[in-house]
Design a protein around this motif. Structure first.
Motif, PDB file in Angstrom:
ATOM      1  N   TRP A   1       0.821  -1.196   0.000  1.00 52.14           N
ATOM      2  CA  TRP A   1       0.000   0.000   0.000  1.00 52.14           C
ATOM      3  C   TRP A   1       0.861   1.254   0.000  1.00 52.14           C
ATOM      4  O   TRP A   1       2.049   1.226   0.280  1.00 52.14           O
ATOM      5  CB  TRP A   1      -0.938   0.004   1.216  1.00 52.14           C
ATOM      6  CG  TRP A   1      -0.233   0.106   2.548  1.00 52.14           C
ATOM      7  CD1 TRP A   1       0.021   1.255   3.254  1.00 52.14           C
ATOM      8  CD2 TRP A   1       0.308  -0.952   3.329  1.00 52.14           C
ATOM      9  NE1 TRP A   1       0.678   0.964   4.428  1.00 52.14           N
ATOM     10  CE2 TRP A   1       0.870  -0.398   4.498  1.00 52.14           C
ATOM     11  CE3 TRP A   1       0.372  -2.336   3.167  1.00 52.14           C
ATOM     12  CZ2 TRP A   1       1.486  -1.147   5.483  1.00 52.14           C
ATOM     13  CZ3 TRP A   1       0.995  -3.091   4.158  1.00 52.14           C
ATOM     14  CH2 TRP A   1       1.534  -2.499   5.294  1.00 52.14           C
ATOM     15  N   TRP A   2       0.213   2.366  -0.323  1.00 49.89           N
ATOM     16  CA  TRP A   2       0.769   3.701  -0.146  1.00 49.89           C
ATOM     17  C   TRP A   2       0.306   4.201   1.221  1.00 49.89           C
ATOM     18  O   TRP A   2      -0.769   3.833   1.686  1.00 49.89           O
ATOM     19  CB  TRP A   2       0.230   4.664  -1.204  1.00 49.89           C
ATOM     20  CG  TRP A   2       0.589   4.345  -2.612  1.00 49.89           C
ATOM     21  CD1 TRP A   2      -0.241   3.866  -3.571  1.00 49.89           C
ATOM     22  CD2 TRP A   2       1.859   4.507  -3.227  1.00 49.89           C
ATOM     23  NE1 TRP A   2       0.439   3.713  -4.752  1.00 49.89           N
ATOM     24  CE2 TRP A   2       1.742   4.102  -4.566  1.00 49.89           C
ATOM     25  CE3 TRP A   2       3.107   4.945  -2.775  1.00 49.89           C
ATOM     26  CZ2 TRP A   2       2.802   4.135  -5.448  1.00 49.89           C
ATOM     27  CZ3 TRP A   2       4.165   4.977  -3.660  1.00 49.89           C
ATOM     28  CH2 TRP A   2       4.009   4.580  -4.978  1.00 49.89           C
ATOM     29  N   GLU A   3       1.089   5.074   1.827  1.00 48.63           N
ATOM     30  CA  GLU A   3       0.697   5.630   3.128  1.00 48.63           C
ATOM     31  C   GLU A   3       1.334   6.994   3.306  1.00 48.63           C
ATOM     32  O   GLU A   3       2.448   7.242   2.863  1.00 48.63           O
ATOM     33  CB  GLU A   3       1.148   4.704   4.251  1.00 48.63           C
ATOM     34  CG  GLU A   3       0.732   5.157   5.627  1.00 48.63           C
ATOM     35  CD  GLU A   3       1.000   4.104   6.696  1.00 48.63           C
ATOM     36  OE1 GLU A   3       1.228   4.513   7.840  1.00 48.63           O
ATOM     37  OE2 GLU A   3       0.974   2.903   6.396  1.00 48.63           O
ATOM     38  N   GLY A   4       0.612   7.877   3.996  1.00 48.73           N
ATOM     39  CA  GLY A   4       1.149   9.188   4.341  1.00 48.73           C
ATOM     40  C   GLY A   4       0.778   9.532   5.769  1.00 48.73           C
ATOM     41  O   GLY A   4      -0.291   9.145   6.256  1.00 48.73           O
ATOM     42  N   GLY A   5       1.664  10.236   6.452  1.00 54.84           N
ATOM     43  CA  GLY A   5       1.394  10.613   7.836  1.00 54.84           C
ATOM     44  C   GLY A   5       2.414  11.603   8.366  1.00 54.84           C
ATOM     45  O   GLY A   5       3.281  12.091   7.634  1.00 54.84           O
ATOM     46  N   VAL A   6       2.305  11.894   9.663  1.00 53.67           N
ATOM     47  CA  VAL A   6       3.169  12.860  10.339  1.00 53.67           C
ATOM     48  C   VAL A   6       3.748  12.228  11.598  1.00 53.67           C
ATOM     49  O   VAL A   6       3.047  11.517  12.329  1.00 53.67           O
ATOM     50  CB  VAL A   6       2.377  14.138  10.716  1.00 53.67           C
ATOM     51  CG1 VAL A   6       3.149  15.025  11.670  1.00 53.67           C
ATOM     52  CG2 VAL A   6       2.008  14.919   9.473  1.00 53.67           C
ATOM     53  N   TYR A   7       5.023  12.502  11.841  1.00 51.67           N
ATOM     54  CA  TYR A   7       5.679  12.145  13.099  1.00 51.67           C
ATOM     55  C   TYR A   7       5.799  13.402  13.953  1.00 51.67           C
ATOM     56  O   TYR A   7       6.124  14.474  13.439  1.00 51.67           O
ATOM     57  CB  TYR A   7       7.103  11.619  12.858  1.00 51.67           C
ATOM     58  CG  TYR A   7       7.182  10.221  12.314  1.00 51.67           C
ATOM     59  CD1 TYR A   7       7.149   9.128  13.169  1.00 51.67           C
ATOM     60  CD2 TYR A   7       7.311   9.990  10.956  1.00 51.67           C
ATOM     61  CE1 TYR A   7       7.233   7.835  12.675  1.00 51.67           C
ATOM     62  CE2 TYR A   7       7.398   8.704  10.452  1.00 51.67           C
ATOM     63  CZ  TYR A   7       7.358   7.634  11.316  1.00 51.67           C
ATOM     64  OH  TYR A   7       7.440   6.357  10.828  1.00 51.67           O
ATOM     65  N   GLU A   8       5.541  13.280  15.238  1.00 46.11           N
ATOM     66  CA  GLU A   8       5.857  14.314  16.240  1.00 46.11           C
ATOM     67  C   GLU A   8       6.560  13.564  17.363  1.00 46.11           C
ATOM     68  O   GLU A   8       5.923  13.048  18.285  1.00 46.11           O
ATOM     69  CB  GLU A   8       4.599  15.024  16.744  1.00 46.11           C
ATOM     70  CG  GLU A   8       4.245  16.286  16.011  1.00 46.11           C
ATOM     71  CD  GLU A   8       5.170  17.472  16.253  1.00 46.11           C
ATOM     72  OE1 GLU A   8       6.110  17.386  17.068  1.00 46.11           O
ATOM     73  OE2 GLU A   8       4.956  18.514  15.607  1.00 46.11           O
TER      74      GLU A   8
END
Length: 156
Positions: free
Chosen positions: A42-49
């Motif tokens: 799959w493709w995936e996008g997100g943010v790390y904090e």
């Protein structure tokens, strides 16, 4: 990782990092055939904090926070976002490789609330307003949207 912002906090000897991720992910053919969800990519996008701390000259992860925003199948593209990769519903040790904690009411797209920034707005120098981190429906007021996301255990 892209758009990374790293801030060293000398008073606490910690680093805070915000970074965006765009990935091509998948399971490997060596997984057991009965692996939950089976083989997939799959493709995936997100943010790390994230937060890191230095102990005895070694930098260590203090808090790893990843907020996936969307998953999409290779065959259909990311416009057809779904929870293609199931999100955790239980924590470690119930799930051997599970997270330490869960985020309440967490959803992928179409939830577009912003993950809070660990730093002030780079132009105004002020914290981003809560209404600007909400995700109202198209042409509706921010006040009608669910509350903004919260990260309440930052190291000051």
């Amino acid at each position: 990782m892209a758009q990374d912002v790293v801030d060293y906090q000398p008073a606490t000897n910690t680093v805070k990092l915000r970074g965006r991720t765009f990935m091509s992910a998948g399971t490997h053919e060596t997984l057991p055939k009965d692996f939950p969800g089976g083989y997939r990519q799959w493709w995936e996008g997100g943010v790390y904090e994230n937060e890191y701390v230095e102990e005895d000259g070694v930098w260590k992860i203090l808090r790893l926070r990843y907020y996936p925003f969307w998953h999409g199948r290779f065959t259909e593209g990311w416009q057809h976002c779904s929870e293609y990769v199931p999100l955790f519903t239980q924590t470690y040790p119930i799930v051997e490789n599970g997270p330490d904690e869960l985020i309440e009411n967490f959803r992928l797209w179409p939830d577009t609330r912003v993950v809070p920034f660990h730093y002030p707005h780079p132009i105004t120098g002020k914290d981003v307003a809560e209404d600007d981190m909400k995700a109202p429906k198209y042409r509706e007021a921010a006040s009608s949207a669910p509350a903004a996301r919260v990260i309440d255990d930052w190291i000051a």
